[in-house]
Design a protein around this motif. Structure first.
Motif, PDB file in Angstrom:
ATOM      1  N   ALA A 190       0.840  -1.198   0.000  1.00 35.37           N
ATOM      2  CA  ALA A 190       0.000   0.000   0.000  1.00 35.37           C
ATOM      3  C   ALA A 190       0.868   1.239   0.000  1.00 35.37           C
ATOM      4  CB  ALA A 190      -0.907  -0.006   1.234  1.00 35.37           C
ATOM      5  N   ALA A 191       0.435   2.232  -0.743  1.00 33.61           N
ATOM      6  CA  ALA A 191       1.177   3.491  -0.774  1.00 33.61           C
ATOM      7  C   ALA A 191       1.092   4.150   0.596  1.00 33.61           C
ATOM      8  CB  ALA A 191       0.596   4.420  -1.840  1.00 33.61           C
ATOM      9  N   THR A 192       2.208   4.746   1.004  1.00 32.73           N
ATOM     10  CA  THR A 192       2.264   5.408   2.302  1.00 32.73           C
ATOM     11  C   THR A 192       2.409   6.914   2.103  1.00 32.73           C
ATOM     12  OG1 THR A 192       3.283   3.477   3.313  1.00 32.73           O
ATOM     13  CG2 THR A 192       3.507   5.568   4.480  1.00 32.73           C
ATOM     14  N   GLN A 193       1.581   7.663   2.792  1.00 36.40           N
ATOM     15  CA  GLN A 193       1.699   9.109   2.804  1.00 36.40           C
ATOM     16  C   GLN A 193       2.007   9.551   4.220  1.00 36.40           C
ATOM     17  OE1 GLN A 193      -2.189  10.140   1.174  1.00 36.40           O
ATOM     18  NE2 GLN A 193      -1.231  10.663  -0.784  1.00 36.40           N
ATOM     19  N   ALA A 194       2.751  10.666   4.349  1.00 31.79           N
ATOM     20  CA  ALA A 194       3.122  11.165   5.668  1.00 31.79           C
ATOM     21  C   ALA A 194       3.063  12.680   5.674  1.00 31.79           C
ATOM     22  CB  ALA A 194       4.525  10.693   6.040  1.00 31.79           C
ATOM     23  N   THR A 195       2.725  13.233   6.814  1.00 33.29           N
ATOM     24  CA  THR A 195       2.729  14.682   6.995  1.00 33.29           C
ATOM     25  C   THR A 195       3.387  15.016   8.326  1.00 33.29           C
ATOM     26  OG1 THR A 195       0.538  14.614   8.013  1.00 33.29           O
ATOM     27  CG2 THR A 195       0.644  15.072   5.629  1.00 33.29           C
ATOM     28  N   ILE A 196       3.931  16.233   8.396  1.00 34.40           N
ATOM     29  CA  ILE A 196       4.519  16.735   9.639  1.00 34.40           C
ATOM     30  C   ILE A 196       3.811  18.036   9.991  1.00 34.40           C
ATOM     31  CG2 ILE A 196       6.614  17.496  10.795  1.00 34.40           C
ATOM     32  CD1 ILE A 196       8.248  15.832   8.878  1.00 34.40           C
ATOM     33  N   HIS A 197       3.242  18.091  11.205  1.00 36.40           N
ATOM     34  CA  HIS A 197       2.568  19.284  11.703  1.00 36.40           C
ATOM     35  C   HIS A 197       3.298  19.804  12.934  1.00 36.40           C
ATOM     36  CE1 HIS A 197      -0.632  17.509   9.249  1.00 36.40           C
ATOM     37  NE2 HIS A 197      -1.261  18.690   9.281  1.00 36.40           N
ATOM     38  N   ASP A 198       3.284  21.134  13.115  1.00 41.98           N
ATOM     39  CA  ASP A 198       3.825  21.683  14.349  1.00 41.98           C
ATOM     40  C   ASP A 198       2.795  21.529  15.465  1.00 41.98           C
ATOM     41  OD1 ASP A 198       1.950  23.730  14.096  1.00 41.98           O
ATOM     42  OD2 ASP A 198       3.394  25.193  13.329  1.00 41.98           O
ATOM     43  N   MET A 199       3.162  21.933  16.679  1.00 39.07           N
ATOM     44  CA  MET A 199       2.291  21.695  17.818  1.00 39.07           C
ATOM     45  C   MET A 199       1.057  22.599  17.822  1.00 39.07           C
ATOM     46  SD  MET A 199       3.883  19.170  18.925  1.00 39.07           S
ATOM     47  CE  MET A 199       2.970  18.776  20.418  1.00 39.07           C
ATOM     48  N   GLN A 200       0.996  23.567  16.886  1.00 42.48           N
ATOM     49  CA  GLN A 200      -0.205  24.389  16.721  1.00 42.48           C
ATOM     50  C   GLN A 200      -1.115  23.838  15.626  1.00 42.48           C
ATOM     51  OE1 GLN A 200       2.979  26.008  17.054  1.00 42.48           O
ATOM     52  NE2 GLN A 200       2.390  26.027  19.225  1.00 42.48           N
ATOM     53  N   GLY A 201      -0.745  22.668  15.065  1.00 46.97           N
ATOM     54  CA  GLY A 201      -1.567  22.022  14.067  1.00 46.97           C
ATOM     55  C   GLY A 201      -1.306  22.450  12.641  1.00 46.97           C
ATOM     56  N   ARG A 202      -0.293  23.270  12.410  1.00 45.32           N
ATOM     57  CA  ARG A 202       0.011  23.727  11.054  1.00 45.32           C
ATOM     58  C   ARG A 202       0.922  22.727  10.350  1.00 45.32           C
ATOM     59  NH1 ARG A 202       1.808  29.527  13.433  1.00 45.32           N
ATOM     60  NH2 ARG A 202       3.082  28.022  14.566  1.00 45.32           N
ATOM     61  N   MET A 203       0.552  22.345   9.128  1.00 41.96           N
ATOM     62  CA  MET A 203       1.387  21.407   8.383  1.00 41.96           C
ATOM     63  C   MET A 203       2.642  22.121   7.893  1.00 41.96           C
ATOM     64  SD  MET A 203       0.432  18.858   5.210  1.00 41.96           S
ATOM     65  CE  MET A 203       0.345  20.163   3.974  1.00 41.96           C
ATOM     66  N   VAL A 204       3.791  21.532   8.147  1.00 40.26           N
ATOM     67  CA  VAL A 204       5.052  22.140   7.722  1.00 40.26           C
ATOM     68  C   VAL A 204       5.734  21.333   6.624  1.00 40.26           C
ATOM     69  CG1 VAL A 204       5.432  23.282   9.945  1.00 40.26           C
ATOM     70  CG2 VAL A 204       6.311  20.967   9.588  1.00 40.26           C
ATOM     71  N   LYS A 205       5.308  20.084   6.416  1.00 36.83           N
ATOM     72  CA  LYS A 205       5.909  19.280   5.365  1.00 36.83           C
ATOM     73  C   LYS A 205       5.013  18.084   5.079  1.00 36.83           C
ATOM     74  CE  LYS A 205      10.591  18.205   3.829  1.00 36.83           C
ATOM     75  NZ  LYS A 205      12.016  18.169   4.212  1.00 36.83           N
ATOM     76  N   SER A 206       4.996  17.633   3.816  1.00 30.06           N
ATOM     77  CA  SER A 206       4.207  16.451   3.464  1.00 30.06           C
ATOM     78  C   SER A 206       5.008  15.573   2.518  1.00 30.06           C
ATOM     79  CB  SER A 206       2.889  16.864   2.803  1.00 30.06           C
ATOM     80  OG  SER A 206       3.127  17.522   1.574  1.00 30.06           O
ATOM     81  N   PHE A 207       4.668  14.282   2.505  1.00 22.87           N
ATOM     82  CA  PHE A 207       5.358  13.292   1.682  1.00 22.87           C
ATOM     83  C   PHE A 207       4.309  12.382   1.042  1.00 22.87           C
ATOM     84  CE2 PHE A 207       7.733  14.421   5.425  1.00 22.87           C
ATOM     85  CZ  PHE A 207       9.025  14.683   4.975  1.00 22.87           C
ATOM     86  N   SER A 208       4.498  12.052  -0.224  1.00 23.11           N
ATOM     87  CA  SER A 208       3.581  11.151  -0.928  1.00 23.11           C
ATOM     88  C   SER A 208       4.341   9.931  -1.420  1.00 23.11           C
ATOM     89  CB  SER A 208       2.933  11.857  -2.120  1.00 23.11           C
ATOM     90  OG  SER A 208       2.155  12.964  -1.692  1.00 23.11           O
ATOM     91  N   ASN A 209       3.704   8.753  -1.301  1.00 25.37           N
ATOM     92  CA  ASN A 209       4.297   7.508  -1.777  1.00 25.37           C
ATOM     93  C   ASN A 209       5.752   7.362  -1.308  1.00 25.37           C
ATOM     94  OD1 ASN A 209       1.882   6.928  -3.120  1.00 25.37           O
ATOM     95  ND2 ASN A 209       2.563   8.054  -4.944  1.00 25.37           N
ATOM     96  N   VAL A 210       5.936   7.442  -0.008  1.00 25.09           N
ATOM     97  CA  VAL A 210       7.276   7.421   0.556  1.00 25.09           C
ATOM     98  C   VAL A 210       7.943   6.075   0.306  1.00 25.09           C
ATOM     99  CG1 VAL A 210       8.637   7.836   2.630  1.00 25.09           C
ATOM    100  CG2 VAL A 210       6.416   8.956   2.341  1.00 25.09           C
ATOM    101  N   THR A 211       9.223   6.112  -0.069  1.00 26.34           N
ATOM    102  CA  THR A 211       9.970   4.886  -0.367  1.00 26.34           C
ATOM    103  C   THR A 211      10.350   4.173   0.925  1.00 26.34           C
ATOM    104  OG1 THR A 211      10.888   5.912  -2.336  1.00 26.34           O
ATOM    105  CG2 THR A 211      12.010   3.950  -1.504  1.00 26.34           C
ATOM    106  N   LEU A 212      10.219   2.858   0.912  1.00 28.33           N
ATOM    107  CA  LEU A 212      10.629   2.063   2.063  1.00 28.33           C
ATOM    108  C   LEU A 212      12.122   2.186   2.302  1.00 28.33           C
ATOM    109  CD1 LEU A 212       8.595  -1.226   1.597  1.00 28.33           C
ATOM    110  CD2 LEU A 212       8.329   0.422   3.439  1.00 28.33           C
ATOM    111  N   SER A 213      12.509   2.237   3.589  1.00 29.95           N
ATOM    112  CA  SER A 213      13.920   2.287   3.975  1.00 29.95           C
ATOM    113  C   SER A 213      14.159   1.222   5.032  1.00 29.95           C
ATOM    114  CB  SER A 213      14.272   3.671   4.511  1.00 29.95           C
ATOM    115  OG  SER A 213      15.625   3.715   4.909  1.00 29.95           O
ATOM    116  N   GLY A 214      13.898  -0.033   4.679  1.00 33.66           N
ATOM    117  CA  GLY A 214      13.987  -1.130   5.623  1.00 33.66           C
ATOM    118  C   GLY A 214      12.618  -1.765   5.799  1.00 33.66           C
ATOM    119  N   VAL A 215      12.554  -2.825   6.598  1.00 35.73           N
ATOM    120  CA  VAL A 215      11.308  -3.544   6.796  1.00 35.73           C
ATOM    121  C   VAL A 215      10.309  -2.665   7.540  1.00 35.73           C
ATOM    122  CG1 VAL A 215      10.234  -5.569   7.829  1.00 35.73           C
ATOM    123  CG2 VAL A 215      12.516  -5.740   6.824  1.00 35.73           C
TER     124      VAL A 215
END
Length: 625
Positions: free
Chosen positions: A567-592
């Protein structure tokens, strides 16, 4: 042997625990005199003294010469699994051979990991208790990440002890150049200066007179001669002539020998103590103590502009102690500088907050009298050993000078006692650079997590100079009785490693399984990591999420059962105020079941990472440093 030690300054704190080891049987160490409780974790076994003088006990200039270095100065890191007031149990038999007899002393020193394996800021001064003939004199610690220095580390004068001034003689005596140890020259030897301490423990024998004790300086003989300086990387100087003595008749204390032939990243010594002066007017002085030992292991060292305290610099020092000035009697010799071992892979040191390292020898005492008496000799140099980099890093300043011999009187132009002998060892410089040291590989981080019924271990290396491999070990018996389950070859410094183990399937009845790393150097020496526990609930639908390392700097690794090839994996990073500061789509596996997320462009602070994978949405909190 009457030996003196300075009192600790209360402005400095002690972070280590010490005990004398009196016997070793397999993995059991018999101890006595512990300064505090030893807890599970790493410690250092160190042979401080050994039977090194052999038959060099004749009444001649050869008294106190080295017969065989034996195990003096060797040490190794061990892993404590259990302890009491009388016994310490370690996880494996000792690698080195250690000797236990009247002339030998072995101690164990706790080896704390400051900062819990991550970064650490040293903001207050630390030291060691003075070597007392049994324990002490060593500061040792490890930082898995970056060590920020704003506090000083000092063991000045905490090494081998200087000899006391001789018992006050009732009158003047003829100069005596021919007595090298007590008992050889008749009853008058009770008035001779005491020898400084060295790597051979005399056990109360051969306590006074001019002969050195290996790197310990000799005491002053009749009449009013000065004590010899202690030795380490270079030899100590010879004491001043004394009252009415000449070059042919002086019984001045001989300088302690240099140990440069044996000094390396895996063998090092405290500075030798200076010999005491001879007195008959109760104004002679004792020899200075040698410098102690500092062992620092860290992935990196940094300082901040202004040193965070306005001090202007950070000091790491193991200087030899200087002897006090005498009156119309013999003065004591200076102690030799000690040893500083820095196993650090990188340095970022501010020009406005330099790191000043000092292993200089102590000065001999002056004679504060118009008549010519014996000034104390200067102590020899200590040594700084840098492992992990070649060349002294920028804004790291290393000072290593010989101690100055004391003046034989206070009359201008008076000759002085000998300075620490800087030429005794040809080609010896201020710093020794070595790819290996007594302290094995540094780990920046080590984590373990359950991904369904598989344990996923990840760790990041710091320094890997001279390193061979990691052996992964597990225990299904409450952290005891570890067995090897895999081996991972070394790949270099600052590498992230991953290892998977089907422990949850193989041990379906166990809820929790323990893991550790056995880190093995190319020379066969090894150290154990901290232990990590992995909990299984043996349900195929179980989900976990783990961040590694945390805190992180440039990259964070996220492990979860919800991350997979299917399954494709998506990831986001938010600060503690809930604002998104970075996002990633279809992240490549880096190990199991693991992805790598770059933290570039993100400010320092806490963040929430969210992944959308096969098990839906999962969250974890990380800190960027």
């Amino acid at each position: 042997m009457l030996l003196l030690a300075p009192v600790l300054s209360f402005s400095q704190s002690v972070i280590n625990v010490y005990a004398r080891i009196t016997a070793v049987a397999g993995t059991s160490l018999t101890i006595t005199g512990a300064t505090g409780p030893f807890v599970a974790g790493n410690a250092i076994v160190m042979q401080m003294q050994d039977s090194t003088m052999g038959n060099n006990t004749g009444n001649n200039t050869g008294f106190g010469n080295l017969a065989s270095i034996q195990s003096a100065g060797v040490s190794e890191v061990v892993n404590i699994t259990a302890s009491s007031t009388t016994t310490i149990t370690v996880s494996a038999a000792l690698t080195n051979t250690y000797h236990f007899n009247n002339n030998s002393r072995v101690q164990i020193i706790s080896y704390p990991t400051l900062g819990g394996g991550g970064n650490y800021t040293l903001s207050s001064a630390i030291t060691a208790p003075s070597w007392n003939g049994v324990t002490g004199g060593v500061v040792a610690f490890n930082v898995g990440g970056t060590l920020t220095l704003s506090g000083n580390i000092k063991v000045d004068g905490e090494g081998f002890r200087g000899g006391a001034a001789g018992t006050n003689a009732p009158s003047d005596y003829a100069c005596d150049p021919n007595t090298y140890y007590d008992g050889a020259g008749g009853v008058s030897t009770i008035y001779y200066g005491y020898k400084g301490e060295g790597i051979h423990n005399t056990n109360g024998v051969y306590t006074v007179a001019r002969g050195k004790v290996l790197n310990g300086g000799g005491g002053g003989n009749l009449n009013n001669t000065g004590g010899g300086g202690g030795g380490n990387l270079t030899a100590g100087g010879d004491g001043g002539l004394g009252w009415s003595c000449t070059a042919g008749t002086t019984g001045a204390g001989m300088g302690g020998i240099d140990l440069s032939t044996y000094i390396s990243g895996t063998r090092f010594f405290p500075g030798g103590g200076g010999g005491g002066g001879q007195q008959n007017n109760s104004v002679g002085t004792a020899g200075g103590n040698g410098g102690g030992i500092i062992l620092i292991k860290a992935n990196a060292i940094q300082t901040s502009a202004g040193c965070n305290s306005g001090a202007g610099s950070v000091v790491i020092s193991a200087k030899g102690g200087s002897a006090a000035n005498a009156g119309n009697d013999g003065a004591g010799g200076g102690g030799a500088g000690g040893s500083i071992i820095m196993q650090v892979s990188s340095y970022t040191v501010s020009g406005s907050c330099p790191v000043n390292i000092n292993t200089s020898g102590g000065n001999g005492g002056n004679v504060n009298d118009a008549g010519a008496h014996g000034g104390g000799a200067g102590g020899g140099k200590g040594v700084t050993i840098i492992s992990g980099v070649v060349g002294t890093p920028s804004n790291v300043n290393v000072t290593d000078t010989v101690g100055t011999g004391g003046a034989n009187s206070n009359v201008a132009g008076s000759p002085a006692a000998g300075s620490g002998n800087a030429t005794a060892s040809s080609g010896i410089g201020t710093v020794i650079y070595t790819p290996s040291s007594a302290l094995p590989v540094t780990l920046i981080a080590f984590e373990a997590a359950a991904v369904r019924n598989t344990a996923v271990l990840q760790w990041q290396s710091g320094t890997e100079n001279g390193f061979s491999y990691y052996q992964v070990e597990r225990s299904v018996n409450n952290g005891a009785g570890y067995t090897a389950t895999g081996k991972v070859a070394a790949k270099g410094s600052n590498i992230v490693y991953s290892f998977t183990d089907d422990a949850g399937i193989l041990h379906a009845n166990e809820i929790k399984i323990y893991y550790r790393l056995k880190m093995v150097d190319k020379d066969g020496s090894f150290e154990y990591s901290d232990v990590r526990a992995v909990s299984f609930n043996h349900q195929a639908s179980a989900t976990t999420i783990k961040s590694f390392p945390n805190p992180a700097t440039a990259t964070v690794y996220i492990t979860s059962a919800g991350i997979s090839n299917s399954a494709a994996t998506q990831a986001t990073i938010h600060d503690m105020q809930g604002r998104m500061v970075k996002s990633f789509s279809n992240v490549t596996l880096s190990g199991v079941n693991t992805i790598a997320l770059s933290l570039d462009g993100i400010s320092k602070g806490q963040y929430i990472i969210t992944i959308n994978g096969a098990n839906g949405q999962e969250h974890t909190v990380i800190t960027k440093q």
